[in-house]
Each structure stands twice: as C-alpha cells, then as structure tokens.
Write a protein that holds these residues in place. Structure first.
Motif, short mmCIF file in Angstrom:
data_model
loop_
_atom_site.label_atom_id
_atom_site.label_comp_id
_atom_site.label_asym_id
_atom_site.label_seq_id
_atom_site.Cartn_x
_atom_site.Cartn_y
_atom_site.Cartn_z
N LEU A 84 0.99 -1.04 0.17
CA LEU A 84 -0.05 0.03 -0.13
C LEU A 84 0.88 1.24 -0.11
CD1 LEU A 84 -3.21 1.15 0.53
CD2 LEU A 84 -2.34 1.17 2.82
N LEU A 85 0.58 2.12 -0.84
CA LEU A 85 1.54 3.18 -0.95
C LEU A 85 0.60 4.42 -0.49
CD1 LEU A 85 2.55 1.91 -4.13
CD2 LEU A 85 4.51 3.28 -3.18
N CYS A 86 0.93 5.45 0.27
CA CYS A 86 0.11 6.11 0.60
C CYS A 86 0.89 7.62 1.17
CB CYS A 86 -0.78 6.03 1.84
SG CYS A 86 0.20 5.28 3.25
N ASP A 87 0.12 8.48 1.60
CA ASP A 87 1.12 9.92 2.15
C ASP A 87 1.90 9.16 3.45
OD1 ASP A 87 1.15 12.66 2.40
OD2 ASP A 87 0.39 12.35 4.32
N TYR A 88 2.88 10.04 3.40
CA TYR A 88 3.87 9.57 4.36
C TYR A 88 3.25 9.54 5.85
CZ TYR A 88 8.20 8.77 7.38
OH TYR A 88 9.07 8.22 8.29
N ALA A 89 2.82 10.56 6.24
CA ALA A 89 2.28 10.73 7.49
C ALA A 89 1.00 9.94 7.86
CB ALA A 89 1.72 12.34 8.09
N GLN A 90 0.39 9.38 6.83
CA GLN A 90 -0.81 8.63 6.95
C GLN A 90 -0.27 7.20 7.19
OE1 GLN A 90 -4.35 8.94 7.11
NE2 GLN A 90 -3.51 11.14 7.35
N ALA A 91 0.62 6.65 7.04
CA ALA A 91 1.14 5.28 6.85
C ALA A 91 0.78 4.60 8.15
CB ALA A 91 2.28 5.29 6.50
N PRO A 92 1.24 5.34 9.31
CA PRO A 92 1.13 4.39 10.61
C PRO A 92 -0.54 4.19 11.07
CG PRO A 92 2.76 6.28 10.78
CD PRO A 92 2.11 6.24 9.35
N HIS A 93 -1.25 5.37 10.48
CA HIS A 93 -2.66 5.28 10.71
C HIS A 93 -3.31 4.22 9.94
CE1 HIS A 93 -1.83 8.81 13.05
NE2 HIS A 93 -1.64 9.42 12.02
N LEU A 94 -2.83 4.27 8.51
CA LEU A 94 -3.54 3.30 7.64
C LEU A 94 -2.98 1.93 8.15
CD1 LEU A 94 -3.29 4.75 3.94
CD2 LEU A 94 -5.10 4.47 5.42
N CYS A 95 -1.86 1.53 8.65
CA CYS A 95 -1.48 0.21 9.13
C CYS A 95 -2.08 -0.21 10.25
CB CYS A 95 0.21 0.53 9.57
SG CYS A 95 0.91 -0.95 10.12
N ALA A 96 -2.49 0.91 11.36
CA ALA A 96 -3.19 0.35 12.54
C ALA A 96 -4.83 0.26 12.08
CB ALA A 96 -2.88 1.62 13.55
N ASP A 97 -5.16 0.78 11.27
CA ASP A 97 -6.48 0.36 10.79
C ASP A 97 -6.59 -0.82 10.06
OD1 ASP A 97 -7.22 2.96 11.74
OD2 ASP A 97 -7.60 3.96 9.59
N LEU A 98 -5.54 -1.00 9.08
CA LEU A 98 -5.56 -2.32 8.72
C LEU A 98 -5.35 -3.69 9.44
CD1 LEU A 98 -3.73 -1.43 5.34
CD2 LEU A 98 -6.00 -2.41 5.25
N SER A 99 -4.45 -3.22 10.14
CA SER A 99 -4.07 -4.27 11.60
C SER A 99 -5.57 -4.66 12.15
CB SER A 99 -3.10 -3.91 12.24
OG SER A 99 -1.99 -4.01 11.96
N ALA A 100 -6.30 -3.77 12.59
CA ALA A 100 -7.42 -3.85 13.44
C ALA A 100 -8.23 -4.72 12.57
CB ALA A 100 -8.09 -2.56 13.86
N ALA A 101 -8.45 -4.21 11.31
CA ALA A 101 -9.47 -5.04 10.37
C ALA A 101 -9.05 -6.52 10.14
CB ALA A 101 -9.51 -4.24 9.12
N LEU A 102 -7.78 -6.84 10.14
CA LEU A 102 -7.47 -8.13 9.73
C LEU A 102 -6.99 -8.89 11.20
CD1 LEU A 102 -5.01 -7.62 6.65
CD2 LEU A 102 -7.30 -8.44 7.01
N ALA A 103 -7.46 -8.28 12.30
CA ALA A 103 -7.21 -8.94 13.67
C ALA A 103 -7.31 -10.39 13.79
CB ALA A 103 -7.75 -8.06 14.85
N GLY A 104 -8.50 -10.75 13.36
CA GLY A 104 -9.08 -12.34 13.43
C GLY A 104 -8.34 -13.15 12.39
N GLU A 105 -7.37 -12.67 11.47
CA GLU A 105 -7.06 -13.74 10.47
C GLU A 105 -5.48 -13.77 10.46
OE1 GLU A 105 -8.47 -12.54 6.77
OE2 GLU A 105 -10.26 -12.31 7.38
N HIS A 106 -4.88 -14.74 9.85
CA HIS A 106 -3.64 -14.94 9.67
C HIS A 106 -2.87 -13.99 8.83
CE1 HIS A 106 0.32 -17.10 10.05
NE2 HIS A 106 0.33 -17.34 8.78
N ALA A 107 -2.50 -12.71 9.32
CA ALA A 107 -2.13 -11.61 8.36
C ALA A 107 -1.07 -10.79 9.12
CB ALA A 107 -3.30 -10.69 8.23
N LEU A 108 -0.25 -9.98 8.47
CA LEU A 108 0.53 -9.28 8.93
C LEU A 108 0.68 -7.94 8.31
CD1 LEU A 108 3.26 -9.14 10.75
CD2 LEU A 108 4.60 -9.67 8.68
N VAL A 109 0.40 -6.77 8.75
CA VAL A 109 0.57 -5.47 8.24
C VAL A 109 1.55 -4.76 8.88
CG1 VAL A 109 -0.85 -3.52 7.83
CG2 VAL A 109 -1.88 -5.62 8.18
N VAL A 110 2.42 -4.24 8.14
CA VAL A 110 3.82 -3.35 8.81
C VAL A 110 4.04 -2.07 7.95
CG1 VAL A 110 6.22 -3.71 9.40
CG2 VAL A 110 4.77 -5.56 9.42
#
Lengths: 107, 183
Positions: free
Chosen positions: B74-100
């Motif tokens: 995922l490519l995004c605005d630099y400042a947005q990256a940690p927020h998007l990462c946190a959102d995606l991690s939360a969305a995939l919380a129940g799955e076998h997934a990794l977001v960094v």
C-alpha cells in the motif's frame, strides 16, 4: 538463456531473476531413517540427460518456490507448476510423454 | 517525533530522462490471504480494491499493488502510513495476516520523460513495450530487487530497499546520461 513462467505471477522471467533449487520431488529421510536412505536423500541425484524436474525460486519477483520440467539436453521447457504438490501434474506428464515417447517416467 | 528524511533527500539528475528520488512516501506491506473478505472491506473503505495478479490500483494519493500471491504493498501519504497500518491491522485482527509500515525501509524513484523506458530497459530484464499501465512488475535493476510500474504519462516509478538507494540512483543517473539513448 533459460526462461520460465512463474506459476504465481504469470510472467515469463529469465534465468537471472530466478534462483535454482536443485532436483524436485525429493523425499526427505531425517532422524531415525537408515543410513542408506539418508545418504540417498542427501547425495544421490538423478542428473539425467533428458527430462528433469527442478525447483526454482522467483527470487527477484514474488519470492515463491515453483517447480519446472525441462530437458537437460535441449533446454526445452515442458512446463512449470506450483510447488504445493508431491508429484508432477498428470497433464504435464502426458505432455512430456507425447514429446519424449521413450521417457521412463519421473520416478 | 523525529524529523523524517528520505534516503537521498530528493536527489535528481537530468539526462535524456529525468531521474529523481521521489522523497518521503508512506508504504505499508500487507501479508494476508488475498481472498479475505475483511481485507477487501478494509481496502474498500479507502476507495481501493484488492488488486488482481500483478495489478496496481489507485484512488487519489493512495495505491495498492500486487506483490505476490499473499502480499500487497500500500502506497500512501507518509504521515498517513502509521494510521492506515493500524486501521488495517485492526481490520485483519482475526486473520492470519501481517501489516507493517515499511515507509522508512524503502526508497521510491521516478523516471520521467518521453524516453523514460530506455533508462530502465538497460537495467531490468522486462519487456517494457508490453508493460501496460496499471501493471506492477517486480524484477531486478542490475543487481538489486525492485518493483516498478507506470505511474503517469511518460513516467515510471520504482521502489527498492532504502539500504540500496544510493546504488539505485547511481544506476539511474548513469543509465539516463545524454548520449546513452538506445533509439
């Protein structure tokens, strides 16, 4: 130059994007196996002149391992397939048998 | 918060094409089952979709590219990256997934100009004549791994590891020097 199609990406990539992994479909003999079995697993390779099944890794692409069947004498590539299998797909074997009627089979 | 800088501070070189380190860009690696409905929903909320094999899809400043059968970038605005990462991690919380967030582990470059393809034709084993808009191709540039795609008319973007950014700009600069045109 050897070119293979990565079964995951679908792109036809040349040798320099790939990393070789030796012979495919080896059966591992680990702890507890006989010395002869372990020695054969560790060292004995077919090294045929003709049809050969190999492991390749799409190292500069998706990074996944896949398997390829090719002829070591003519470098003709018969096909590639994903690595999540213990033996070559039947349609690939049929294709090779058609092209190489005297081929003794992959075992 | 520390003052973030990109690998080469936006170094640019003008040859028969303009090569530039594109500065800070937010990047998030997603390793997950790409058929997951939670992933589709999370990307849908950003106006994106799960890209098909080798595709890159964009919505405004945000893009998501197919990096492998279980990997997206995922490519995004630099400042947005940690927020998007946190959102995606939360969305995939129940799955076998990794977001960094990997913004600071990568460098991004652009090659601009009518002859932009020729700069990369000398470096990558890719048939640029058949590389369509909207396809992301992972390959190598000389000795280093890179991912590239057409990011605009007469423009290609490249992503590589930050640790080899100096090597990459060196390659691009030499390859784009005037007199080095292929045709």
């Amino acid at each position: 130059m050897l070119t293979l199609q990565c079964p995951y990406c679908g792109v036809t990539v040349e040798e320099t994007e790939l990393a070789p992994g030796g012979e495919a479909h080896l059966k591992r003999f680990g702890p507890g196996s006989s010395d002869d079995d372990f020695e054969a697993y560790m060292f004995a390779r077919k090294n045929p002149k003709g049809v050969h099944f190999e492991r390749w890794r799409h190292a500069y692409g998706c990074g996944k391992w896949f398997l390829a069947a090719r002829c070591t004498a003519t470098l003709e590539v018969f096909g590639t397939y994903p690595a999540q299998t213990t033996e070559p797909p039947a349609d690939l074997i049929a294709k090779i048998k058609e092209k190489r009627p005297t081929w003794e089979g992959y075992k | 918060m520390s003052d973030a800088v990109s690998a080469l501070n936006g170094q640019t070189h003008d040859g028969f094409a303009r090569v530039a380190e594109a500065g800070l860009r937010g990047m998030v690696t997603i390793r997950a089952d790409l058929d997951s409905t939670a992933l589709a929903a999370a990307l849908g909320a950003l106006g994106l979709s799960v890209p098909a094999k080798r595709q890159i899809v964009s919505a405004g400043d945000t893009s998501v590219g197919w990096m492998g059968p279980d990997e997206l970038l995922l490519l995004c605005d630099y400042a947005q990256a940690p927020h998007l990462c946190a959102d995606l991690s939360a969305a995939l919380a129940g799955e076998h997934a990794l977001v960094v967030t990997v913004s600071d582990a990568r460098a991004i470059f652009t090659v601009q100009g009518a002859r932009a393809d020729q700069v990369l034709q000398k470096l990558c084993p890719v048939d640029f004549a058949t590389l369509p808009v909207g396809e992301l191709r992972r390959t190598r540039a000389a000795q280093i791994a890179a991912a590239l795609w057409r990011s605009g008319p007469d423009e290609l973007s490249l992503v590589c590891f930050r640790s080899v950014a100096g090597y990459m700009i060196g390659l691009l600069e030499v390859s784009a020097r005037k007199g080095g045109e292929i045709f």
